[in-house]
Design a protein around this motif. Sequence first.
Motif, short mmCIF file in Angstrom:
data_model
loop_
_atom_site.label_atom_id
_atom_site.label_comp_id
_atom_site.label_asym_id
_atom_site.label_seq_id
_atom_site.Cartn_x
_atom_site.Cartn_y
_atom_site.Cartn_z
N GLY A 116 -8.57 5.20 -11.69
CA GLY A 116 -8.75 4.68 -10.21
C GLY A 116 -8.16 3.26 -10.13
N HIS A 117 -7.82 2.50 -11.14
CA HIS A 117 -7.09 1.24 -11.04
C HIS A 117 -6.22 1.04 -12.41
N THR A 130 0.87 -1.06 -0.06
CA THR A 130 -0.06 0.08 -0.14
C THR A 130 0.83 1.22 -0.01
N ILE A 177 -3.25 3.82 -2.34
CA ILE A 177 -3.21 2.90 -3.69
C ILE A 177 -2.64 1.58 -3.13
N ASP A 237 -0.83 8.57 -2.12
CA ASP A 237 -1.14 8.97 -3.24
C ASP A 237 0.12 9.65 -3.97
N ARG A 265 -6.89 2.88 -6.44
CA ARG A 265 -6.92 3.82 -5.71
C ARG A 265 -8.24 4.06 -5.02
N GLN A 266 -8.06 4.33 -3.83
CA GLN A 266 -9.27 4.38 -3.01
C GLN A 266 -9.01 5.29 -1.49
N CYS A 310 -1.68 -2.26 -3.94
CA CYS A 310 -1.31 -2.66 -5.20
C CYS A 310 -0.80 -4.59 -4.91
N THR A 369 -6.10 9.44 0.85
CA THR A 369 -6.09 8.53 -0.58
C THR A 369 -4.79 7.59 -0.73
N ILE A 378 -3.78 5.69 -13.14
CA ILE A 378 -4.47 5.28 -11.83
C ILE A 378 -5.15 6.55 -11.55
N ARG A 379 -4.86 7.90 -11.60
CA ARG A 379 -5.44 8.89 -11.37
C ARG A 379 -6.61 9.12 -12.20
N TYR A 398 1.14 6.51 -12.55
CA TYR A 398 0.38 7.58 -11.85
C TYR A 398 -0.85 8.45 -12.57
#
Length: 328
Positions: free
Chosen positions: A68-69, A14, A102, A17, A93-94, A104, A100, A64-65, A61
Amino acid sequence: MDIQLDTAPCGYVTISDTGIIRSVNQAFLQMLQCGRDELIGRHIESAMSVTNKLFFHTYFYPYIRLYGHVSEMCFSLRTNANEEVPVLLNGVRQEREGETVIDCVVLLMRKRMEYEKDMLQTKTRLEELYQATNEANKRLERLHEEYEQKQQELMRVNHQLETLASTDPLTGLRNRRFFQERLLASLASYRESGEPFSLLIFDIDHFKRINDTYGHPVGDLILTDLARLLQSLSRETDIVARFGGEEFVAILPQADLEEAVRMAERYCSAAAAAAWGEYRITISIGAATVTAEDTGETIVHRADLALYASKNGGRNRVTHASHMPLSK
């Protein structure tokens, strides 16, 4: 981190952001041959080579921004001993506890690469044995192989030329040249059978603002995703193409005025409702249905004027050329 996740047979990490490592499991530590204290609080890019840092920063980056995935992204990590570790990365990303993050999942690809290497080596050995048992036919085989290689190369070059001639390299849609050829063919068919068709021109609203604000890589992603959306909503007989820049076109066989407007409204609504990550994208559409007086240039011109009417009317809307006032 609970015991099941810590002992899972795949790497788990994890990051914040901004890329700071918040937690890792044992499998991830084993991949990098280091202790937990050596990773927690460090930037994830500290476990990458310069090349992979650039790849991670340029693609991971922004993607995913935007969405979101990230799914099945391949790159390499680096151990404390500077050994490359090829991995497959999935990330999401949550928000968690007001931050925030990410999450993985990291899977080793070494076994897969070893299997591919073994298969290649086996294939090479079989080819050598075959050559040894057919010594008398070496020259014929070499000539045959040269012929096959040249034939394959010719087919590859022809395929590349055909692809370059008819496909937009960014979106994978048909390109402007292919569209113009099919438009002329549609006009010829209309003159023979009288069967109508319609033309749509799409334009992304405020696209220059997106490029100027977020950069061209994000703009390219939006163009690609919009192309995929338009294609998914189209019928098998429709021709959807990139016209240039942020403009797309579609030829709709057997579509009269009412059908063209209905389909255009469907495209417009779908674009406005689609998930674009942190961005909101809308499109404006101009439509024209073929008339007996039309040429390839005039029907495009009428659809283009309708598109400008949609833009001037507030964007995110459809205008048909037949609904516009006649010029004096």
